[in-house]
Design a protein around this motif. Structure first.
Motif, PDB file in Angstrom:
ATOM      1  N   TYR A  18       0.861  -1.206   0.000  1.00 53.86           N
ATOM      2  CA  TYR A  18       0.000   0.000   0.000  1.00 53.86           C
ATOM      3  C   TYR A  18       0.888   1.243   0.000  1.00 53.86           C
ATOM      4  CZ  TYR A  18      -4.173   2.796   1.170  1.00 53.86           C
ATOM      5  OH  TYR A  18      -5.222   3.690   1.161  1.00 53.86           O
ATOM      6  N   ASP A  19       1.706   1.391  -1.042  1.00 46.46           N
ATOM      7  CA  ASP A  19       2.522   2.594  -1.214  1.00 46.46           C
ATOM      8  C   ASP A  19       2.862   2.720  -2.696  1.00 46.46           C
ATOM      9  OD1 ASP A  19       4.785   0.940  -1.842  1.00 46.46           O
ATOM     10  OD2 ASP A  19       5.155   0.698   0.309  1.00 46.46           O
ATOM     11  N   ASP A  20       3.655   3.721  -3.049  1.00 50.86           N
ATOM     12  CA  ASP A  20       3.860   4.020  -4.466  1.00 50.86           C
ATOM     13  C   ASP A  20       4.576   2.891  -5.214  1.00 50.86           C
ATOM     14  OD1 ASP A  20       2.636   6.275  -3.662  1.00 50.86           O
ATOM     15  OD2 ASP A  20       4.286   7.645  -4.092  1.00 50.86           O
ATOM     16  N   ASN A  21       5.266   2.004  -4.492  1.00 50.55           N
ATOM     17  CA  ASN A  21       5.894   0.850  -5.148  1.00 50.55           C
ATOM     18  C   ASN A  21       4.867  -0.046  -5.826  1.00 50.55           C
ATOM     19  OD1 ASN A  21       8.559   1.443  -4.302  1.00 50.55           O
ATOM     20  ND2 ASN A  21       8.028   0.670  -2.255  1.00 50.55           N
ATOM     21  N   ALA A  22       3.628   0.058  -5.378  1.00 53.28           N
ATOM     22  CA  ALA A  22       2.564  -0.789  -5.929  1.00 53.28           C
ATOM     23  C   ALA A  22       2.479  -0.635  -7.444  1.00 53.28           C
ATOM     24  CB  ALA A  22       1.230  -0.435  -5.288  1.00 53.28           C
ATOM     25  N   LEU A  23       2.768   0.557  -7.939  1.00 51.79           N
ATOM     26  CA  LEU A  23       2.609   0.815  -9.376  1.00 51.79           C
ATOM     27  C   LEU A  23       3.559  -0.067 -10.181  1.00 51.79           C
ATOM     28  CD1 LEU A  23       2.196   4.687  -9.222  1.00 51.79           C
ATOM     29  CD2 LEU A  23       0.415   2.926  -9.339  1.00 51.79           C
ATOM     30  N   ASP A  24       4.826  -0.147  -9.736  1.00 50.16           N
ATOM     31  CA  ASP A  24       5.785  -1.018 -10.430  1.00 50.16           C
ATOM     32  C   ASP A  24       5.383  -2.483 -10.300  1.00 50.16           C
ATOM     33  OD1 ASP A  24       7.293   1.040 -11.312  1.00 50.16           O
ATOM     34  OD2 ASP A  24       8.786   0.921  -9.686  1.00 50.16           O
ATOM     35  N   VAL A  25       4.960  -2.874  -9.098  1.00 55.87           N
ATOM     36  CA  VAL A  25       4.583  -4.276  -8.881  1.00 55.87           C
ATOM     37  C   VAL A  25       3.406  -4.644  -9.784  1.00 55.87           C
ATOM     38  CG1 VAL A  25       3.874  -6.000  -7.167  1.00 55.87           C
ATOM     39  CG2 VAL A  25       5.383  -4.128  -6.481  1.00 55.87           C
ATOM     40  N   LEU A  26       2.424  -3.751  -9.867  1.00 58.79           N
ATOM     41  CA  LEU A  26       1.259  -4.020 -10.716  1.00 58.79           C
ATOM     42  C   LEU A  26       1.679  -4.097 -12.184  1.00 58.79           C
ATOM     43  CD1 LEU A  26      -1.771  -4.402 -11.147  1.00 58.79           C
ATOM     44  CD2 LEU A  26      -2.033  -1.906 -11.156  1.00 58.79           C
ATOM     45  N   GLN A  27       2.549  -3.171 -12.599  1.00 61.50           N
ATOM     46  CA  GLN A  27       2.993  -3.178 -14.004  1.00 61.50           C
ATOM     47  C   GLN A  27       3.725  -4.482 -14.323  1.00 61.50           C
ATOM     48  OE1 GLN A  27       2.074  -0.601 -16.348  1.00 61.50           O
ATOM     49  NE2 GLN A  27       2.562  -2.443 -17.517  1.00 61.50           N
ATOM     50  N   ASN A  28       4.563  -4.933 -13.399  1.00 60.67           N
ATOM     51  CA  ASN A  28       5.264  -6.216 -13.589  1.00 60.67           C
ATOM     52  C   ASN A  28       4.283  -7.374 -13.678  1.00 60.67           C
ATOM     53  OD1 ASN A  28       7.869  -5.327 -13.718  1.00 60.67           O
ATOM     54  ND2 ASN A  28       8.194  -5.437 -11.489  1.00 60.67           N
ATOM     55  N   LEU A  29       3.292  -7.335 -12.811  1.00 57.92           N
ATOM     56  CA  LEU A  29       2.270  -8.378 -12.802  1.00 57.92           C
ATOM     57  C   LEU A  29       1.562  -8.422 -14.157  1.00 57.92           C
ATOM     58  CD1 LEU A  29       0.975 -10.369 -10.793  1.00 57.92           C
ATOM     59  CD2 LEU A  29      -0.619  -8.563 -10.144  1.00 57.92           C
ATOM     60  N   ILE A  30       1.241  -7.265 -14.668  1.00 61.98           N
ATOM     61  CA  ILE A  30       0.572  -7.182 -15.976  1.00 61.98           C
ATOM     62  C   ILE A  30       1.503  -7.711 -17.074  1.00 61.98           C
ATOM     63  CG2 ILE A  30      -0.241  -5.527 -17.727  1.00 61.98           C
ATOM     64  CD1 ILE A  30      -1.384  -3.884 -15.333  1.00 61.98           C
ATOM     65  N   ASN A  31       2.764  -7.321 -16.988  1.00 59.63           N
ATOM     66  CA  ASN A  31       3.726  -7.760 -18.013  1.00 59.63           C
ATOM     67  C   ASN A  31       3.902  -9.273 -18.032  1.00 59.63           C
ATOM     68  OD1 ASN A  31       4.030  -5.052 -18.491  1.00 59.63           O
ATOM     69  ND2 ASN A  31       6.016  -4.870 -17.459  1.00 59.63           N
ATOM     70  N   THR A  32       3.796  -9.894 -16.857  1.00 57.00           N
ATOM     71  CA  THR A  32       4.031 -11.336 -16.791  1.00 57.00           C
ATOM     72  C   THR A  32       2.730 -12.142 -16.860  1.00 57.00           C
ATOM     73  OG1 THR A  32       3.996 -11.197 -14.383  1.00 57.00           O
ATOM     74  CG2 THR A  32       6.155 -11.101 -15.443  1.00 57.00           C
ATOM     75  N   THR A  33       1.588 -11.446 -16.995  1.00 58.67           N
ATOM     76  CA  THR A  33       0.313 -12.155 -17.151  1.00 58.67           C
ATOM     77  C   THR A  33      -0.011 -12.224 -18.636  1.00 58.67           C
ATOM     78  OG1 THR A  33      -0.459 -11.338 -15.012  1.00 58.67           O
ATOM     79  CG2 THR A  33      -2.139 -12.122 -16.525  1.00 58.67           C
ATOM     80  N   LYS A  34      -0.294 -13.423 -19.082  1.00 62.14           N
ATOM     81  CA  LYS A  34      -0.463 -13.667 -20.522  1.00 62.14           C
ATOM     82  C   LYS A  34      -1.483 -12.709 -21.131  1.00 62.14           C
ATOM     83  CE  LYS A  34      -1.501 -17.639 -23.374  1.00 62.14           C
ATOM     84  NZ  LYS A  34      -2.242 -18.890 -23.314  1.00 62.14           N
ATOM     85  N   ASP A  35      -2.571 -12.520 -20.401  1.00 61.73           N
ATOM     86  CA  ASP A  35      -3.677 -11.739 -20.948  1.00 61.73           C
ATOM     87  C   ASP A  35      -4.251 -10.929 -19.786  1.00 61.73           C
ATOM     88  OD1 ASP A  35      -6.167 -10.841 -21.832  1.00 61.73           O
ATOM     89  OD2 ASP A  35      -6.488 -12.612 -23.087  1.00 61.73           O
TER      90      ASP A  35
END
Lengths: 424, 424
Positions: free
Chosen positions: B176-193
């Protein structure tokens, strides 16, 4: 002469609701007014209906009972009536729990009051899993309906549309017949440790799924197997409980005591009822409004008191038998079945069933569908022989009418109750 | 002189409740009476309290407001007041939806009314997943609290005891801080769809988790990433919504429009609010009592009307600033923070925090804990400067008193509010 539904006032409100209620799809083509008496209510257009749907079993005592109005009146000089009931206690919480424990099945001596039937089921699942500690899956039944929140919904299989696309908790499904006992025993035999099985949950009579009644063998067998293997056994009595079947709980009629019961509807609030050995560690379960809606709890309490005082369980059993007997005589319907005033029958198919319900409504009788092609007949507990005669008369004439394959509805009603769909 | 709590009448009821309520663990050592006025209420022993807990944000207008009592009075000559609201429509359903849509954030134009905040969250998750169609997991935040039903609970991480042993739906957690944005972007990048990501759900201010306030960067960044990737973005405003932060919704203060909002508490019923593009196929969502509690909906409606008419959002902002200013002056507390009248501060540790809340209560001030060592200060929206001065005076003297390491409580109160535990 049949009613022209919806009336103009109702239609205006329904049209506007349709624009704002994201769940709105086929409400009854009427808007409730405050007027009614006994089993009859009026809509805001002045149409009078004989109610054999009881607000989906939520209104066991009918309309404008003086004692129930008196309860509401007691709360009209105070605010709020709704508290954060697990933190800020109100006496109504205690009063309802004490009365509920008097009618709870043997061995069930504590409860957690919540806001709905779905929440009651969710909390039964949680109490069960907290006791089991190593749950890897739960066990439920084909065609079951336990509610719409994701835990309860995972145990639900009545209609695909209710579940499609939703993430779920792992549940294994048993057939809703005596074969279930072998399937469950096999499941236990192939599960490394029975503590991996979080719970077995069943409706003694499946409601939404089609008013299918569990056999004595099934219920007694499930109780035996779950007891032998220390698996929490939950009876979901949200619809069957609180006297609807002629005893306080349907499970009583099977001569069994479940470990947990979920209740709601006629109780006016949700309740997860359990043996005190299920009491979990502090903080495990809670709910802001749970045990805090002073007025709903007071109405729930008065409901139990009235059912006792007026011996309404006797009436449920007596009128239930009379209603079954009368329905057996009706042509063009089949599979008449039920316990107490939880009664249903079948039409030949879904289209014919929907036609049937709409046509009854146009004749002033409110019924409710369930399952694929079934019709629920669930009047308030106060129903009289005369009212049953009146309802059966309508049922008989409508069954004959819709048995004509050329039958079609016309008019405004076709926007409601999947009427457009059944005419298509 | 401090209050001797619980009073004898309250104690009797609490003791009996403890024997029957399976969730009962540390309620406040008092039982609510019907007496109160403005921000003050009396318990059944006649003790008077200044309420800076507002029934956990469920009571924004305080006690015995004449206009709200008038609403209840209107319902005292009819029964029932609770209908199967998705099938049998009542006008109050429409009235509340129309008023709610007037204050809903831009783009949110439909809603589904349900029975609790948990059900509001569950239905937001369902609306999101029905739109996504291929959800394999959802995304939530560390320390989040979204409710206790199993779907909402899967998104919750505030305290282990709330989740332990329970089957869950698959959720990935972000910090629950600004690092979440990178973590979410990584999650999206590594999720097939990205259609495998059912939703992202966040509280603009974490409530139960400790009144932590999301940064502007976090909220705006989440909105941007979810929009770019067509992932439904849910703001859980069950606690922050309905004016608590000085605007109708906390998300407004971040200049963002979520796709869905969950609301409850001050609204008096639950609501999943969404853009109409989220409207699902018929049968997807429903609830027996949803949209059917005529009185709760009428009180919800009147609440919105009163907040508008008396310009209470202005008072929330004005008194919020005054309360923050006054709390900054208080010694022995730290990290004073908040938006509007959703304010908190910290004590050095959990034990000291619990001592603090109990001692304030004995001095007639009701506060509420959250997080590890935080105290919520959430008075009704009608609070005055004088009442804030009175509360701050108690807070100041109690903070000093419990800062003494030798401080201990004595008396009956030690059975309640983890007092026994903190003295141990």
């Amino acid at each position: 002469m049949t009613l022209d539904l919806p009336g103009p006032k109702s239609q205006k409100i329904l049209d506007r609701l349709n624009k704002l209620n994201i769940a709105h799809y086929d409400p009854y083509p009427l808007v409730m007014s405050q007027h009614g008496s006994g089993c009859y209510f009026q809509d805001i257009d002045g149409n009078l209906f004989l109610d054999f749907a009881s607000q989906i079993c939520s209104n066991p005592l009918g309309y404008n009972d003086p004692e129930l109005k008196e309860v509401i009146k007691r709360y009209s000089y105070r605010f709020p009536i709704k508290f954060a009931g697990q933190d800020f206690s109100v006496k109504e919480h205690l009063d309802l729990l004490e009365e509920l424990m008097k009618i709870a099945p043997k061995g069930l001596n504590m409860a957690f009051l919540v806001n709905s039937g779905a929440e009651a089921v969710e909390n039964c699942l949680k109490l069960a899993m907290r006791k089991q500690k190593n749950s890897e899956f739960g066990v439920a039944f084909e065609h079951a309906f336990h509610g719409r929140t994701l835990g309860a919904l995972s145990c639900t299989s009545s209609r695909l549309i209710q579940k499609q696309n939703f993430l779920q908790i792992p549940i294994k499904k048993l057939p809703y017949d005596d074969n279930a006992l072998d399937v469950l025993q096999n499941l236990i035999n192939t599960t490394k440790d029975t503590s991996h099985i979080g719970f077995v949950i069943i409706e003694p009579i499946q409601g939404e799924g089609g008013y299918t009644i569990a056999s004595r063998e099934l219920m007694k067998g499930l109780r035996k197997i779950t007891k032998q293997n220390d698996i929490p056994f939950i009876c979901d009595e949200v619809q069957t409980g609180m006297g609807r079947t002629g005893t306080w709980w349907a499970s009583e009629q099977y001569g069994i005591n479940p470990d947990l019961i979920s209740a709601a509807k006629a109780l006016q609030v949700g309740a997860a009822i359990a043996n005190k050995s299920y009491r979990p560690q502090a903080g495990t379960i809670s709910s802001t409004w749970g045990g805090g809606h002073a007025l709903d709890m007071a109405i729930g309490l008065k409901t139990i008191e009235i059912i006792k005082k007026r011996k309404l369980l006797d009436n449920v059993r007596k009128q239930g038998i009379y209603l079954l007997k009368r329905l057996y005589e009706v042509r063009h319907i089949s599979n008449v079945r039920g316990m107490g005033l939880m009664i249903a029958f079948d039409l030949p198919n879904k289209t014919r069933r929907n036609h049937f319900i709409i046509e009854c409504l146009k004749n002033g009788l409110v019924l409710l569908g369930c399952g694929e092609a079934s019709v629920r007949v669930i009047p308030p507990y106060i129903v009289t022989e005369e009212e049953i005669d009146r309802a059966v008369e309508i049922i008989q004439s409508v069954a004959l009418k819709v048995s004509d394959p050329a039958f079609k509805h016309t008019g405004k009603i076709c926007q409601y109750l999947t009427c457009g769909e059944v005419n298509a």
